[in-house]
Design a protein around this motif. Sequence first.
Motif, PDB file in Angstrom:
ATOM      1  N   TYR A   1       0.857  -1.193   0.000  1.00  0.00           N
ATOM      2  CA  TYR A   1       0.000   0.000   0.000  1.00  0.00           C
ATOM      3  C   TYR A   1       0.889   1.238   0.000  1.00  0.00           C
ATOM      4  O   TYR A   1       1.724   1.412   0.900  1.00  0.00           O
ATOM      5  N   THR A   2       0.659   2.047  -0.997  1.00  0.00           N
ATOM      6  CA  THR A   2       1.437   3.300  -1.093  1.00  0.00           C
ATOM      7  C   THR A   2       0.469   4.482  -1.310  1.00  0.00           C
ATOM      8  O   THR A   2      -0.608   4.342  -1.900  1.00  0.00           O
ATOM      9  N   ASP A   3       0.903   5.619  -0.811  1.00  0.00           N
ATOM     10  CA  ASP A   3       0.096   6.850  -1.016  1.00  0.00           C
ATOM     11  C   ASP A   3       0.414   7.453  -2.378  1.00  0.00           C
ATOM     12  O   ASP A   3       1.587   7.737  -2.683  1.00  0.00           O
ATOM     13  N   GLU A   4      -0.620   7.644  -3.197  1.00  0.00           N
ATOM     14  CA  GLU A   4      -0.457   8.205  -4.546  1.00  0.00           C
ATOM     15  C   GLU A   4      -1.492   9.331  -4.783  1.00  0.00           C
ATOM     16  O   GLU A   4      -2.472   9.472  -4.058  1.00  0.00           O
ATOM     17  N   ILE A   5      -1.204  10.072  -5.806  1.00  0.00           N
ATOM     18  CA  ILE A   5      -2.146  11.120  -6.244  1.00  0.00           C
ATOM     19  C   ILE A   5      -2.842  10.621  -7.506  1.00  0.00           C
ATOM     20  O   ILE A   5      -2.201  10.397  -8.539  1.00  0.00           O
ATOM     21  N   PHE A   6      -4.091  10.414  -7.398  1.00  0.00           N
ATOM     22  CA  PHE A   6      -4.886   9.974  -8.549  1.00  0.00           C
ATOM     23  C   PHE A   6      -5.392  11.229  -9.307  1.00  0.00           C
ATOM     24  O   PHE A   6      -6.014  12.124  -8.714  1.00  0.00           O
ATOM     25  N   SER A   7      -5.105  11.283 -10.580  1.00  0.00           N
ATOM     26  CA  SER A   7      -5.489  12.462 -11.383  1.00  0.00           C
ATOM     27  C   SER A   7      -6.003  12.045 -12.751  1.00  0.00           C
ATOM     28  O   SER A   7      -5.580  11.024 -13.283  1.00  0.00           O
ATOM     29  N   VAL A   8      -6.855  12.886 -13.238  1.00  0.00           N
ATOM     30  CA  VAL A   8      -7.402  12.727 -14.600  1.00  0.00           C
ATOM     31  C   VAL A   8      -7.250  14.069 -15.310  1.00  0.00           C
ATOM     32  O   VAL A   8      -7.746  15.095 -14.830  1.00  0.00           O
ATOM     33  N   GLN A   9      -6.585  14.066 -16.430  1.00  0.00           N
ATOM     34  CA  GLN A   9      -6.397  15.270 -17.241  1.00  0.00           C
ATOM     35  C   GLN A   9      -6.969  15.024 -18.644  1.00  0.00           C
ATOM     36  O   GLN A   9      -6.661  13.998 -19.253  1.00  0.00           O
ATOM     37  N   SER A  10      -7.758  15.981 -19.100  1.00  0.00           N
ATOM     38  CA  SER A  10      -8.397  15.839 -20.433  1.00  0.00           C
ATOM     39  C   SER A  10      -8.441  17.192 -21.128  1.00  0.00           C
ATOM     40  O   SER A  10      -8.527  18.242 -20.482  1.00  0.00           O
ATOM     41  N   CYS A  11      -8.391  17.156 -22.436  1.00  0.00           N
ATOM     42  CA  CYS A  11      -8.522  18.353 -23.288  1.00  0.00           C
ATOM     43  C   CYS A  11      -9.675  18.143 -24.273  1.00  0.00           C
ATOM     44  O   CYS A  11      -9.696  17.114 -24.970  1.00  0.00           O
ATOM     45  N   PHE A  12     -10.557  19.097 -24.329  1.00  0.00           N
ATOM     46  CA  PHE A  12     -11.734  19.016 -25.207  1.00  0.00           C
ATOM     47  C   PHE A  12     -11.699  20.152 -26.227  1.00  0.00           C
ATOM     48  O   PHE A  12     -11.297  21.283 -25.919  1.00  0.00           O
ATOM     49  N   ASP A  13     -12.159  19.854 -27.414  1.00  0.00           N
ATOM     50  CA  ASP A  13     -12.337  20.864 -28.474  1.00  0.00           C
ATOM     51  C   ASP A  13     -13.777  21.391 -28.392  1.00  0.00           C
ATOM     52  O   ASP A  13     -14.729  20.705 -28.786  1.00  0.00           O
ATOM     53  N   GLU A  14     -13.921  22.617 -27.878  1.00  0.00           N
ATOM     54  CA  GLU A  14     -15.258  23.201 -27.674  1.00  0.00           C
ATOM     55  C   GLU A  14     -15.700  24.099 -28.847  1.00  0.00           C
ATOM     56  O   GLU A  14     -16.554  24.959 -28.682  1.00  0.00           O
ATOM     57  N   THR A  15     -15.076  23.869 -30.011  1.00  0.00           N
ATOM     58  CA  THR A  15     -15.442  24.709 -31.171  1.00  0.00           C
ATOM     59  C   THR A  15     -16.926  24.602 -31.502  1.00  0.00           C
ATOM     60  O   THR A  15     -17.614  25.604 -31.758  1.00  0.00           O
ATOM     61  N   TYR A  16     -17.413  23.397 -31.524  1.00  0.00           N
ATOM     62  CA  TYR A  16     -18.841  23.200 -31.845  1.00  0.00           C
ATOM     63  C   TYR A  16     -19.729  23.883 -30.810  1.00  0.00           C
ATOM     64  O   TYR A  16     -20.718  24.550 -31.151  1.00  0.00           O
ATOM     65  N   THR A  17     -19.357  23.715 -29.539  1.00  0.00           N
ATOM     66  CA  THR A  17     -20.160  24.341 -28.481  1.00  0.00           C
ATOM     67  C   THR A  17     -20.133  25.862 -28.598  1.00  0.00           C
ATOM     68  O   THR A  17     -21.164  26.534 -28.444  1.00  0.00           O
ATOM     69  N   ILE A  18     -18.910  26.375 -28.871  1.00  0.00           N
ATOM     70  CA  ILE A  18     -18.793  27.843 -28.999  1.00  0.00           C
ATOM     71  C   ILE A  18     -19.602  28.345 -30.190  1.00  0.00           C
ATOM     72  O   ILE A  18     -20.299  29.362 -30.118  1.00  0.00           O
ATOM     73  N   ARG A  19     -19.513  27.632 -31.319  1.00  0.00           N
ATOM     74  CA  ARG A  19     -20.283  28.061 -32.496  1.00  0.00           C
ATOM     75  C   ARG A  19     -21.790  27.982 -32.240  1.00  0.00           C
ATOM     76  O   ARG A  19     -22.543  28.879 -32.636  1.00  0.00           O
ATOM     77  N   THR A  20     -22.181  26.907 -31.602  1.00  0.00           N
ATOM     78  CA  THR A  20     -23.612  26.776 -31.297  1.00  0.00           C
ATOM     79  C   THR A  20     -24.072  27.885 -30.361  1.00  0.00           C
ATOM     80  O   THR A  20     -25.141  28.491 -30.548  1.00  0.00           O
ATOM     81  N   ALA A  21     -23.246  28.162 -29.359  1.00  0.00           N
ATOM     82  CA  ALA A  21     -23.603  29.243 -28.436  1.00  0.00           C
ATOM     83  C   ALA A  21     -23.621  30.593 -29.142  1.00  0.00           C
ATOM     84  O   ALA A  21     -24.471  31.451 -28.863  1.00  0.00           O
ATOM     85  N   ALA A  22     -22.658  30.794 -30.068  1.00  0.00           N
ATOM     86  CA  ALA A  22     -22.627  32.061 -30.809  1.00  0.00           C
ATOM     87  C   ALA A  22     -23.877  32.218 -31.674  1.00  0.00           C
ATOM     88  O   ALA A  22     -24.476  33.297 -31.740  1.00  0.00           O
ATOM     89  N   ARG A  23     -24.237  31.114 -32.359  1.00  0.00           N
ATOM     90  CA  ARG A  23     -25.462  31.195 -33.166  1.00  0.00           C
ATOM     91  C   ARG A  23     -26.676  31.480 -32.290  1.00  0.00           C
ATOM     92  O   ARG A  23     -27.537  32.288 -32.647  1.00  0.00           O
ATOM     93  N   ALA A  24     -26.753  30.789 -31.158  1.00  0.00           N
ATOM     94  CA  ALA A  24     -27.885  31.026 -30.265  1.00  0.00           C
ATOM     95  C   ALA A  24     -27.895  32.454 -29.737  1.00  0.00           C
ATOM     96  O   ALA A  24     -28.948  33.083 -29.602  1.00  0.00           O
ATOM     97  N   SER A  25     -26.681  32.997 -29.471  1.00  0.00           N
ATOM     98  CA  SER A  25     -26.599  34.379 -28.998  1.00  0.00           C
ATOM     99  C   SER A  25     -27.054  35.361 -30.068  1.00  0.00           C
ATOM    100  O   SER A  25     -27.770  36.327 -29.789  1.00  0.00           O
ATOM    101  N   VAL A  26     -26.609  35.074 -31.320  1.00  0.00           N
ATOM    102  CA  VAL A  26     -27.048  35.955 -32.427  1.00  0.00           C
ATOM    103  C   VAL A  26     -28.561  35.903 -32.591  1.00  0.00           C
ATOM    104  O   VAL A  26     -29.226  36.938 -32.749  1.00  0.00           O
TER     105      VAL A  26
END
Length: 695
Positions: A105-130
Amino acid sequence: LDSTYSWIMGVVAPNVEDGSLYLLKLGITPGRCVEDDLSSYNLCTQFVGDSEAGAEQCAERRDLEGLSQPEMADYLGIRVGSIVEHSVSQNGTLLTFDENGSEMYTDEIFSVQSCFDETYTIRTAARASVMLQLTLLLCVLGGLSVLRRDAEVLVLGPLRRMLKIVARYAQNPLVQPKLGRMRSSRRHKLSQRVISRDDDSMSSYSSESTATDGKNSAWRNDSFALGSYETEQLIAAVTKITDLLRKCWGVAGADIISTNLATREGELAEVFNPTVPGKSVYALFAFAAINDFDHALRNLGGDVMILINDVAQVLHGEVFRWGFGDSGQCNKNLGGAFLMVFRIGLVKEVIKKLEQATDVIWTKTSQPKVSQALKRRGRQQQPNFSPSVHRDSSNSAETNSSIPGSVGGKSFDSKSRHALRRINDSQRVSVKAMSLSLASLPGISTFTDRAVIGMLKAFASIHRDHKLRSWNNDIRLGYGVGAFTVSMIYGMDAGWAVEGAVGSEYKIDATYLSPHVNMASRMMSACKQYGVSIMLSQAVQELMSDVARSKLRHLDTVTVKGSSVKQKIYTYDARHRGADFFLYSRSDEQADVDADRYTPNIWNTDQDLKAMRQHVTEDFLAEFNEGRKMFLLGEWSGAQKRLERANELMVENALEDGFLEEELEEIQNQALNPKEAAEELKKENGDGPSQCLLD
């Protein structure tokens, strides 16, 4: 591993916007159960699949390994801000096994790192804003349009209408208000209701109070009918005020109203100035008076106003209907008398238009001859400018140039010269006004015929109107036996007059000053002397059409007070006895059509004109005309015989028509002296002009 697989499948989203990557990078530490990193190509293919699309996804994801966010953005061709990185870490205990299989048994740091492409979300939000902004813009514009419409309907529109009313009234004070025309039918119904209640109020005090309530109720109904908004009521008030000015001041005060309401340099006149200079006009003038007005005034008291207004309602209506265009106007109400004016136009305008018409006619007819003469003269002689000609012309130029600036050796400034020029112009206009023959004006016969017919139609309508006929049975006037009849006499003349206001800033009256106005008044007064209903001066007779002149009767040739010129006086024989004008009554619409379709032949076809003249026969006219000629020549005995015979023929015609039989029977049965009463009745129904000349 199953849970990781499920999560990755949920966020990879390979079908988002044409297969673009959504999960760009994933790292889970520490790694367990597998030797490779979760974002490795092999693991990716296990999750996504080994299809061509999945292979491309995994290959592209493998290429992103070890790249920073700017590098990934540059590689994918997207904005850096479109890449969103998420990182979650937590301390925990890691269970591992050593080489011997023992748990560690050892003490560790459990981590999850992820990168997402939010282009679609940004475009959809921009269209909705317009779309949201456009929707908000449309909502704002719609709301503003609604508010603007309310402001236009309730504020700006009524204000523009009020300004248009004032501007239109300043341009032509005699124009009929549109609001009054639109609501004339409603006002007529309300006025009829009020009048009926006023008639009932004459019986007792209680009925009088009821009529007062009826007036107030009608006024309230009319107020509510104006509109539920203050601006509508204000428009109605402005319209009624202008209508009241038009009715009170008439055509003579039109210039005063126009002068004070007209704008000066873009601003309205702040001070009311009623004393403006008068203007010379051409017009037909007519006076009309109620017969036995003093008797009615003494017996009716305050109710005489109702009688006058009933008469004015009929008289003014016929004058306005038959006047050419809007020329027929009532200028003054003088108690039991009325001054009507049929305005031809300003003297300056009439003279100017007549000169223009004359120039056009003579220019067209003489221009070819003049041009040919000038050509011949130019071929025959050369221009010769001698020194004497130059000298004369220079002297004349010097003389002419000195005239405007000096008179009698005294110099004047520009204002004085302008005043002198204005005085000279007014003098020239006055001379032309007195010398101009109105008969030379085009269309003057139609204008005059309609004016005279207006008077004759008023004569017929007065003896046909129900309200006026009810006064004949009023016990205060006829003592209950019908001894009183509402009737009028008329006098007319034509010529020039000064139109304007007389008075001061405290009280002014718009009127006409002219000897022709006085002549019309004298013509009216002479009706009593000659025993006729209408009398026309020679000036009016000369302006009428040939058909109309053939219906007139030359009564006498006289000189009036203040003039040494002899002139003929005429009448149109009009008698209401024996003429049942009810048979020929027409609605207002039909009467308007008759007036609009006027032709000279109306003197031969109109039922009213024929009925009031039915007592005149050819034999009577022959005897009277012969007797009048002898009277004017001084052949007294022959004139007496002819005139007496003419009077007898008039009485015989009345007896033959039968409208005197009932009166003669009443006289025989009721009169104390039947013979004298019968003679008096015959005298009343005889020919007034014949009796006047005999006396």
